[in-house]
Structure formats: structure tokens, C-alpha cells
Design a protein around this motif. Structure first.
Motif, PDB file in Angstrom:
ATOM      1  N   GLU A   1      -5.365  -2.303  13.693  1.00 21.75           N
ATOM      2  CA  GLU A   1      -6.248  -1.440  13.263  1.00 21.75           C
ATOM      3  C   GLU A   1      -7.144  -0.269  13.405  1.00 21.75           C
ATOM      4  O   GLU A   1      -8.057  -1.833  13.825  1.00 21.75           O
ATOM      5  CB  GLU A   1      -6.282  -1.858  11.656  1.00 21.75           C
TER       6      GLU A   1
ATOM      7  N   PHE B   1      -7.401   7.417   4.138  1.00 15.46           N
ATOM      8  CA  PHE B   1      -7.171   6.475   5.869  1.00 15.46           C
ATOM      9  C   PHE B   1      -6.589   7.342   6.078  1.00 15.46           C
ATOM     10  O   PHE B   1      -6.793   7.127   7.692  1.00 15.46           O
ATOM     11  CB  PHE B   1      -7.401   5.079   5.436  1.00 15.46           C
TER      12      PHE B   1
ATOM     13  N   GLN C   1       0.715  -0.746   0.128  1.00 18.40           N
ATOM     14  CA  GLN C   1       0.048   0.043  -0.059  1.00 18.40           C
ATOM     15  C   GLN C   1       0.700   1.717   0.089  1.00 18.40           C
ATOM     16  O   GLN C   1       0.360   2.252  -0.791  1.00 18.40           O
ATOM     17  CB  GLN C   1      -0.748  -0.090   0.788  1.00 18.40           C
TER      18      GLN C   1
ATOM     19  N   TRP D   1      -0.812  -9.969   2.689  1.00 22.86           N
ATOM     20  CA  TRP D   1      -1.434 -10.115   1.236  1.00 22.86           C
ATOM     21  C   TRP D   1      -1.002 -10.063  -0.015  1.00 22.86           C
ATOM     22  O   TRP D   1      -1.734 -10.051  -1.173  1.00 22.86           O
ATOM     23  CB  TRP D   1      -2.903  -8.553   1.294  1.00 22.86           C
TER      24      TRP D   1
ATOM     25  N   TYR E   1     -13.310  -1.987  12.118  1.00 24.12           N
ATOM     26  CA  TYR E   1     -14.355  -0.468  11.379  1.00 24.12           C
ATOM     27  C   TYR E   1     -15.306  -0.211  11.891  1.00 24.12           C
ATOM     28  O   TYR E   1     -15.511   0.622  11.599  1.00 24.12           O
ATOM     29  CB  TYR E   1     -13.318  -0.778   9.968  1.00 24.12           C
TER      30      TYR E   1
ATOM     31  N   TRP F   1      -4.983   3.614  11.884  1.00 28.22           N
ATOM     32  CA  TRP F   1      -5.577   3.318  10.440  1.00 28.22           C
ATOM     33  C   TRP F   1      -5.583   4.241   9.411  1.00 28.22           C
ATOM     34  O   TRP F   1      -6.794   4.310  10.106  1.00 28.22           O
ATOM     35  CB  TRP F   1      -5.537   2.039   9.855  1.00 28.22           C
TER      36      TRP F   1
ATOM     37  N   TRP G   1      -6.814  -1.236  -2.071  1.00 27.30           N
ATOM     38  CA  TRP G   1      -6.794  -1.782  -2.549  1.00 27.30           C
ATOM     39  C   TRP G   1      -7.608  -1.865  -3.317  1.00 27.30           C
ATOM     40  O   TRP G   1      -6.869  -1.259  -4.506  1.00 27.30           O
ATOM     41  CB  TRP G   1      -7.431  -3.035  -1.098  1.00 27.30           C
TER      42      TRP G   1
HETATM   43  N1  LIG Z   1     -10.589  -1.472   3.727  1.00 23.17           N
HETATM   44  N2  LIG Z   1      -9.867  -0.989   4.675  1.00 23.17           N
HETATM   45  C1  LIG Z   1      -8.740  -0.124   5.468  1.00 23.17           C
HETATM   46  C2  LIG Z   1      -7.967  -1.071   6.438  1.00 23.17           C
HETATM   47  C3  LIG Z   1      -6.591  -1.303   4.962  1.00 23.17           C
HETATM   48  O1  LIG Z   1      -5.944  -0.528   4.587  1.00 23.17           O
HETATM   49  C4  LIG Z   1      -5.915  -2.463   5.819  1.00 23.17           C
HETATM   50  O2  LIG Z   1      -4.910  -3.191   4.843  1.00 23.17           O
HETATM   51  C5  LIG Z   1      -6.291  -3.299   5.975  1.00 23.17           C
HETATM   52  O3  LIG Z   1      -5.364  -4.530   6.949  1.00 23.17           O
HETATM   53  C6  LIG Z   1      -7.848  -3.854   6.917  1.00 23.17           C
HETATM   54  O4  LIG Z   1      -8.989  -3.500   5.885  1.00 23.17           O
HETATM   55  C7  LIG Z   1      -8.773  -2.571   6.664  1.00 23.17           C
END
Ligand SMILES: N#[N+]C[C@@H]1[C@@H](O)[C@H](O)[C@@H](O)[C@@H]2O[C@H]12
Length: 470
Positions: free
Chosen positions: A375, A438, A42, A144, A318, A422, A430
Motif C-alpha cells: 500500500e 484515497f 471498505q 480487520w 504513508y 492505495w 475506517w
Molecule cells: N488510513 N489509511 C489508508 C489505508 C487504509 O485505508 C487501509 O485499509 C490500511 O491498510 C492502511 O491504513 C492505510
């Protein structure tokens, strides 16, 4: 080795609401860890640099229609080359710790075989940069980005991938274990398995229920084997796993709702909590999925391996699931509904009480294992103002409300040991690409300029001991 007693059902008294409105880090134990979190694919970019091999997210992002606006992680927010600047950002926020993930394709470009020294060197430099600034590194081994060659050999539905993961974990432990003492084996195996191989919404984009269940099992098997590899090499390490957990509530109290709640709680939460913390799959959910798979991939000693003793459970929270029986009661179909509450840019209802509910539930049902919020955060449509500031009051409200709920859980007896916001900064979200922000730090994706948002300043003030309103 951890020595928690599973006290079974705990009588967690829901403490009276705190004097609503006043909150500070003093409401948490003095040894509480405060941090920010990110993940490799990311934020790093540089996907073809430093000897890194391709991951399933490189392949998935390059597949037309899979990611909003055709976005990918090729550049991301250039953390691979800007990590010193980002470490300065974290130091400026005053965090105790930084939760990042190690990209398996940087350590082993094909997912097995010899280590790529340039990849090891990057994470070694990152860890040193953190330690120089008094920031404790928390390393997630898998967030991931599976090496594509392992997906080509079957991916997580293949048992061999679990063994390759344990070998990779050993390499990371050898490379970083002298300075990294907090490890998270997997991030959200539910997403890796059910979004990656079930719905196809995430990489590798497969839609096969039986493969998804096999992937979930081999992810958890890889977790258990990785715990062994870490403990052999880093005896003083604190080792855990991160699960995305949801409180599940019925939309009404009509016929069939209780079963809908049981089903979704089973597949969202207990399908992972029970093997990891109890060493057995939940029998009711095994029956629910029997028409999809007979779980023939489960070998005799697997559940004992998966149930490896942990030092903490990471919880990503979340929002809450609100469910009702589907249009055809008795078929097991479930509808997800909402309550008309305010939502984030992801469309998720803002529900801070859900954080209290899931933390107390895990402690009540699974015992006194320390918990860490690995998170918690929210996406909102942030913009940089003419004066160069980013006003994000809704994210401040979100964080303050959820921290108040966490403080209430601590008072209720939950052994909560840390909280990671987070995310440190806006990044590749993603399948949503860069459309969802975020971060508590804004990133201009064209210039890579970082701007601390009001929420970042709020978090820094909170960490400095200021009392805040919520
Ligand atoms: N969607 N969303 C924000 C966040 C994502 O960015 C993270 O990589 C994951 O671990 C989890 O899903 C949460």
C-alpha cells in the motif's frame, strides 16, 4: 520454500539522485508487479447478504460516536455486486494484479465451523473475473473484519482466535488455492492490536494496553499458523504478511531524542519485524512495556511458529514519524511532531524520502527477503468538475514522488518486487468514514458512479510505459 540468506547488515549505497524529473516503469525490473489494493469491509457493502455474519467493524460502526458522520460499511461502494464493473476498471488501468481481502465473516459467519458456500462462491467469481482479464489475484486473509462472535469469545487477546484464524486460512486455501497463488496473511497487525485494543480508535474499540500486547502476539501467532496451513494446501503459493512501517526521525538533536526515536521505532516497527523475521521480541521494547505486561501469554514454541519462512514482506508506507521526548523527560513519554511539510487530507506529512529510508532500512537490518509495497497512496479532497473530470494533481505528485523513491531504493539494492497503489477507488476509510478519499478512481457515494481521476489516468499511462515528470 523461500531460501533467502539473512545477510544481516547490508551496505546499501544511497545511489546518486536520479536525473530528477524523468521516471517510467522501465526504472523497475521487468518482472515487477504493478497493482491496486482494497479491502473487503471498505468496499464490498452487502454486509447482510450472501450468508455473511457480523464483524467487529459492523458493531463498531453502529456504535454512536465511533465513526465520523456515523458512517458504516453496510453499502460501501457496492463492490459485492459491482465486482465485474470494478474488474473492468482495473483492466482499463492496465494493472498486473489486484490486492483484495477476503472477509472472514463471509467464509465462516461465526468465525468457526462450516464454510458458508455463498461466501466462497463470491470470491471464486471475483478471482475468475480477474483471471479472465489477465489480472493476478493477491488475497489478504485478514484486513480487520474479525467475526463478531470471536470477539465475544475474547477476540485477538484470546489465544484461541489464533487457532480459529489458521482454520479459516485453510478454508480459503482449499477454496481459492487452485487459482490464487499470492497470499498475505495479515494486514497491519499493529493497527488491529494497538488501535483496536490499545487506543480504541478502531474496532473493537477497547482501551487496554495489556490486551493490545496479547492481541499483537496472537495475531502474529495466527500468522505463523496460517503460513503452515497455506503451505500444506498450496505448495506453489507465495506467502507474506503486510506491516505498516515508518521511518522514525528525531525532531531535534537535543537530550532524550535518541531514546524517543528508539521507543517509537521499537513499538511501531521492531515489535512486529523482529518476531516475524527473527523469531524474537526486541529486548529493549520488552523492557519498555514491562510495566504494562509480563508477556505471560507467550508460550515456548510461539516465536518459532511466528518466524515462519516467508516469500515476501508487504510494506505499507504513508508517512514518517517525527518524535521528541515528552513534556516529562525520562518518563518515556514521546511527543509526535511535524516539520511543517505539506500534508495530505489525513494530516500526514508528504515524505517520499521516507519510503526510500524504510525500504533500505528493512533490507539492511533484516536481510534479502523480497519486499512488496502493498500500500502507498494519499487522501486529498477531490471533487468532480463540471466537465465530469476529477483533477487531483497533488495525488499525482504524491505517487510520482514515491515511485521515484522506490526506484532509488531498487537502485540501492533493495529487492523490491511490486507496488500496489492505495486505493483502486474511494471507499470507507475506517473511523474517518467516507470523508477521506484515497482512490485513484472517484466514487459518488450516492449514485455509486465511478470516475477515473487524473491520477488514475496518470497511473495507467505510467503502466503503459509513458515517462512521467516528478
Ligand atoms: N488510513 N489509511 C489508508 C489505508 C487504509 O485505508 C487501509 O485499509 C490500511 O491498510 C492502511 O491504513 C492505510
Amino acid at each position: 520454500m523461500p531460501d533467502h540468506q539473512d545477510l544481516g547488515h547490508r551496505d546499501l549505497q544511497n545511489q546518486p539522485d536520479h536525473d530528477h524529473g524523468a521516471l517510467s516503469r522501465g526504472d523497475f525490473p521487468p518482472e515487477f508487479t504493478w497493482g491496486v489494493a482494497t479491502s473487503s469491509y471498505q468496499i464490498e457493502g452487502a454486509t447482510s447478504e450472501g450468508g455473511r455474519g457480523p464483524s467487529i467493524w459492523d458493531t463498531f460502526s453502529a456504535t454512536p460516536g465511533r465513526v465520523v458522520d456515523g458512517d458504516n460499511g453496510d453499502v460501501a461502494v457496492e463492490h459485492y455486486r459491482r465486482y465485474q464493473q470494478d474488474a473492468d476498471l482495473m483492466a482499463g488501468l492496465g494493472v498486473d494484479a489486484y490486492r483484495f481481502s477476503v472477509a472472514w465473516p463471509r467464509i465462516q459467519p461465526t468465525g468457526s465451523g462450516p464454510v458458508n458456500q455463498a461466501g466462497v462462491d463470491f470470491y471464486s467469481r471475483l478471482v475468475d473475473a480477474l483471471l479472465e482479464r489477465g489480472i493476478t489475484p493477491w488475497a489478504t486473509l485478514y484486513h480487520w473484519d474479525l467475526p463478531q462472535p470471536l470477539e465475544d469469545l475474547g477476540g485477538w487477546p484470546s489465544r484461541d482466535t489464533a487457532y480459529r484464524f489458521a482454520e479459516y486460512a485453510a478454508h480459503v486455501a482449499d477454496a481459492l488455492g487452485d487459482r490464487v497463488k499470492h497470499f498475505i496473511t495479515l494486514n497491519e497487525p499493529w493497527c488491529s492490536a494497538f488501535l483496536g485494543y490499545g487506543s480504541g480508535r478502531h474496532a473493537p474499540g477497547r482501551s487496554d494496553g495489556a490486551a493490545a500486547l496479547a492481541a499483537a502476539h496472537h495475531l502474529m501467532l495466527g500468522h505463523g499458523l496460517a503460513v503452515q496451513a497455506l503451505r500444506e494446501r498450496v505448495p506453489d503459493a507465495q506467502v507474506g504478511i503486510t506491516l505498516n512501517l515508518y521511518p522514525v526521525t528525531g525532531a531535534h538533536d537535543g537530550h532524550g531524542v535518541d531514546d524517543a526515536v528508539r521507543r517509537i521505532d521499537g513499538l511501531s516497527n521492531r515489535w512486529f519485524l523482529d518476531p516475524v523475521l527473527r523469531g524474537a521480541y526486541p529486548k529493549d521494547v520488552v523492557e519498555d512495556v514491562a510495566h504494562i505486561s509480563d508477556l505471560a501469554f507467550v508460550a515456548d514454541a510461539d516465536l518459532e511458529t511466528i518466524n515462519a519462512p516467508l516469500d515476501f514482506l508487504g510494506v505499507n508506507y504513508y508517512t514518517r514519524h517525527v518524535v521528541a521526548p515528552g513534556a516529562f523527560p525520562g518518563t518515556g513519554l514521546v511527543e509526535f511532531t511535524d516539520r511543517g511539510l505539506p500534508t495530505t487530507a489525513m494530516g500526514w506529512e508528504v515524505d517520499a524520502d521516507g519510503l526510500f529510508d524504510i525500504l533500505t532500512r528493512v533490507t539492511r537490518d533484516y536481510g534479502d527477503l523480497p519486499l512488496v509495497m502493498t500500500e502507498n497512496g494519499a487522501a486529498f479532497d477531490d471533487e468532480v468538475g463540471a466537465d465530469g473530470t476529477v483533477h487531483d494533481p497533488r495525488r499525482i505528485d504524491f505517487l510520482a514522488g514515491h515511485l521515484a523513491a522506490a526506484a532509488r531504493a531498487v537502485r540501492a539494492g533493495v529487492p523490491l518486487r511490486g507496488y500496489f497503489a492505495w486505493s483502486l477507488m474511494d471507499n470507507f476509510e475506517w473511523a474517518e468514514g467516507y470523508a477521506k478519499r484515497f482512490g485513484i478512481v472517484h466514487v459518488d457515494f450516492d449514485t455509486q458512479e465511478r470516475t477515473v481521476k487524473d491520477s488514475g489516468r496518470w497511473y495507467a499511462a505510467f503502466l503503459a510505459g509513458d515517462r512521467t515528470q516528478y
